[in-house]
Design a protein around this motif. Structure first.
Motif, PDB file in Angstrom:
ATOM      1  N   ARG A 115     -20.082 -18.368  19.401  1.00  0.00           N
ATOM      2  CA  ARG A 115     -21.033 -19.465  19.614  1.00  0.00           C
ATOM      3  C   ARG A 115     -20.339 -20.818  19.427  1.00  0.00           C
ATOM      4  O   ARG A 115     -20.506 -21.735  20.237  1.00  0.00           O
ATOM      5  CB  ARG A 115     -22.217 -19.351  18.643  1.00  0.00           C
ATOM      6  CG  ARG A 115     -23.410 -18.662  19.274  1.00  0.00           C
ATOM      7  CD  ARG A 115     -24.635 -18.752  18.394  1.00  0.00           C
ATOM      8  NE  ARG A 115     -24.756 -17.475  17.665  1.00  0.00           N
ATOM      9  CZ  ARG A 115     -24.641 -17.340  16.349  1.00  0.00           C
ATOM     10  NH1 ARG A 115     -24.445 -18.373  15.571  1.00  0.00           N
ATOM     11  NH2 ARG A 115     -24.734 -16.153  15.794  1.00  0.00           N
ATOM     12  N   LEU A 116     -19.555 -20.941  18.370  1.00  0.00           N
ATOM     13  CA  LEU A 116     -18.809 -22.174  18.137  1.00  0.00           C
ATOM     14  C   LEU A 116     -17.785 -22.419  19.246  1.00  0.00           C
ATOM     15  O   LEU A 116     -17.551 -23.570  19.636  1.00  0.00           O
ATOM     16  CB  LEU A 116     -18.111 -22.133  16.774  1.00  0.00           C
ATOM     17  CG  LEU A 116     -19.023 -22.180  15.549  1.00  0.00           C
ATOM     18  CD1 LEU A 116     -18.208 -21.970  14.285  1.00  0.00           C
ATOM     19  CD2 LEU A 116     -19.776 -23.492  15.484  1.00  0.00           C
ATOM     20  N   GLN A 117     -17.198 -21.337  19.745  1.00  0.00           N
ATOM     21  CA  GLN A 117     -16.218 -21.440  20.829  1.00  0.00           C
ATOM     22  C   GLN A 117     -16.882 -22.012  22.085  1.00  0.00           C
ATOM     23  O   GLN A 117     -16.326 -22.869  22.760  1.00  0.00           O
ATOM     24  CB  GLN A 117     -15.641 -20.046  21.116  1.00  0.00           C
ATOM     25  CG  GLN A 117     -14.576 -20.012  22.164  1.00  0.00           C
ATOM     26  CD  GLN A 117     -13.203 -20.224  21.596  1.00  0.00           C
ATOM     27  OE1 GLN A 117     -13.036 -20.467  20.416  1.00  0.00           O
ATOM     28  NE2 GLN A 117     -12.219 -20.150  22.445  1.00  0.00           N
ATOM     29  N   GLU A 118     -18.095 -21.531  22.378  1.00  0.00           N
ATOM     30  CA  GLU A 118     -18.821 -22.026  23.548  1.00  0.00           C
ATOM     31  C   GLU A 118     -19.178 -23.501  23.386  1.00  0.00           C
ATOM     32  O   GLU A 118     -19.179 -24.250  24.365  1.00  0.00           O
ATOM     33  CB  GLU A 118     -20.084 -21.200  23.774  1.00  0.00           C
ATOM     34  CG  GLU A 118     -19.818 -19.791  24.246  1.00  0.00           C
ATOM     35  CD  GLU A 118     -21.090 -18.952  24.308  1.00  0.00           C
ATOM     36  OE1 GLU A 118     -22.182 -19.496  24.076  1.00  0.00           O
ATOM     37  OE2 GLU A 118     -20.974 -17.751  24.595  1.00  0.00           O
ATOM     38  N   GLN A 119     -19.486 -23.911  22.184  1.00  0.00           N
ATOM     39  CA  GLN A 119     -19.848 -25.307  21.936  1.00  0.00           C
ATOM     40  C   GLN A 119     -18.619 -26.204  21.883  1.00  0.00           C
ATOM     41  O   GLN A 119     -18.742 -27.424  21.931  1.00  0.00           O
ATOM     42  CB  GLN A 119     -20.621 -25.428  20.616  1.00  0.00           C
ATOM     43  CG  GLN A 119     -21.967 -24.725  20.646  1.00  0.00           C
ATOM     44  CD  GLN A 119     -22.628 -24.674  19.281  1.00  0.00           C
ATOM     45  OE1 GLN A 119     -22.077 -25.160  18.300  1.00  0.00           O
ATOM     46  NE2 GLN A 119     -23.804 -24.070  19.234  1.00  0.00           N
ATOM     47  N   GLY A 120     -17.434 -25.613  21.777  1.00  0.00           N
ATOM     48  CA  GLY A 120     -16.196 -26.382  21.748  1.00  0.00           C
ATOM     49  C   GLY A 120     -15.878 -26.950  20.388  1.00  0.00           C
ATOM     50  O   GLY A 120     -15.217 -27.985  20.284  1.00  0.00           O
ATOM     51  N   LYS A 121     -16.326 -26.314  19.332  1.00  0.00           N
ATOM     52  CA  LYS A 121     -16.116 -26.836  17.982  1.00  0.00           C
ATOM     53  C   LYS A 121     -14.933 -26.206  17.253  1.00  0.00           C
ATOM     54  O   LYS A 121     -14.515 -26.709  16.222  1.00  0.00           O
ATOM     55  CB  LYS A 121     -17.382 -26.650  17.144  1.00  0.00           C
ATOM     56  CG  LYS A 121     -18.547 -27.472  17.646  1.00  0.00           C
ATOM     57  CD  LYS A 121     -19.747 -27.309  16.777  1.00  0.00           C
ATOM     58  CE  LYS A 121     -20.912 -28.154  17.283  1.00  0.00           C
ATOM     59  NZ  LYS A 121     -22.095 -27.978  16.456  1.00  0.00           N
ATOM     60  N   THR A 122     -14.389 -25.131  17.777  1.00  0.00           N
ATOM     61  CA  THR A 122     -13.253 -24.498  17.106  1.00  0.00           C
ATOM     62  C   THR A 122     -11.950 -25.129  17.587  1.00  0.00           C
ATOM     63  O   THR A 122     -11.903 -25.797  18.626  1.00  0.00           O
ATOM     64  CB  THR A 122     -13.220 -22.979  17.394  1.00  0.00           C
ATOM     65  OG1 THR A 122     -13.046 -22.793  18.804  1.00  0.00           O
ATOM     66  CG2 THR A 122     -14.478 -22.295  16.935  1.00  0.00           C
ATOM     67  N   GLU A 123     -10.880 -24.933  16.820  1.00  0.00           N
ATOM     68  CA  GLU A 123      -9.573 -25.493  17.174  1.00  0.00           C
ATOM     69  C   GLU A 123      -9.083 -24.924  18.502  1.00  0.00           C
ATOM     70  O   GLU A 123      -8.558 -25.657  19.344  1.00  0.00           O
ATOM     71  CB  GLU A 123      -8.558 -25.189  16.077  1.00  0.00           C
ATOM     72  CG  GLU A 123      -8.807 -25.916  14.775  1.00  0.00           C
ATOM     73  CD  GLU A 123      -7.788 -25.553  13.715  1.00  0.00           C
ATOM     74  OE1 GLU A 123      -6.678 -25.110  14.079  1.00  0.00           O
ATOM     75  OE2 GLU A 123      -8.111 -25.702  12.530  1.00  0.00           O
TER      76      GLU A 123
END
Length: 162
Positions: A115-123
């Protein structure tokens, strides 16, 4: 000492029956297992018929094969417990084993990361987006350059015709 070129087999030599022996039924050939079993089965039947009729009735009621021989149950066999609908406790929660609990935690962590990957929040997502922006920029520049070269080529052709 020397046995010559060929060694004899330990099983012995073959013995062939003559046609006369086969017709007479006095062949030296050993009987097969099935024939021996048939002979053994025939003999007890003759004996039981001679003695008394009660034993033959008991043999008829016995089941065939190993079922009559083995009368005990397998103590290691776990029989499925049949629960009726009225006996089931809906409010009861079952405890998860350590492996199941760890597997659920792992799945939840993976879902959260995706989910964070889809939102672009991970490194990793940030790096991917930067790479993607760079590639788009390079492609746009390459397309613009191709258009300019094509226009220049057409212009040369137009000048050559005049």
């Amino acid at each position: 000492m020397g046995r010559g070129k060929y060694k004899s087999k330990p099983t012995g030599r073959r013995q062939f029956s003559t046609p006369e022996d086969m017709l007479a039924g006095t062949s030296n050939r050993p009987r097969t297992f099935r024939q021996k079993e048939a002979e053994h089965e025939e003999e007890p039947e003759e004996v039981s018929e001679d003695e008394s009729g009660e034993e033959s009735e008991e043999e008829a009621t016995k089941s065939k094969g190993t079922q009559g021989i083995i009368e005990i149950e397998n103590p290691n066999l776990v029989k499925p417990k049949n629960l009726k609908a009225r006996d089931v406790d809906v409010g009861k929660t079952t405890e998860l084993s350590r492996r199941e609990r760890e597997e659920l935690e792992k799945q939840r962590a993976h879902e959260r990361y995706m989910r964070l990957q889809e939102q672009g929040k991970t490194e990793q997502a940030k790096k991917d987006l930067e790479r993607l922006a760079l590639i788009r920029q390079q492609r746009a520049e390459a397309a613009k350059k191709r258009e300019e070269e094509k226009a220049a080529k057409e212009q040369k052709k137009a000048e050559a015709r005049k």
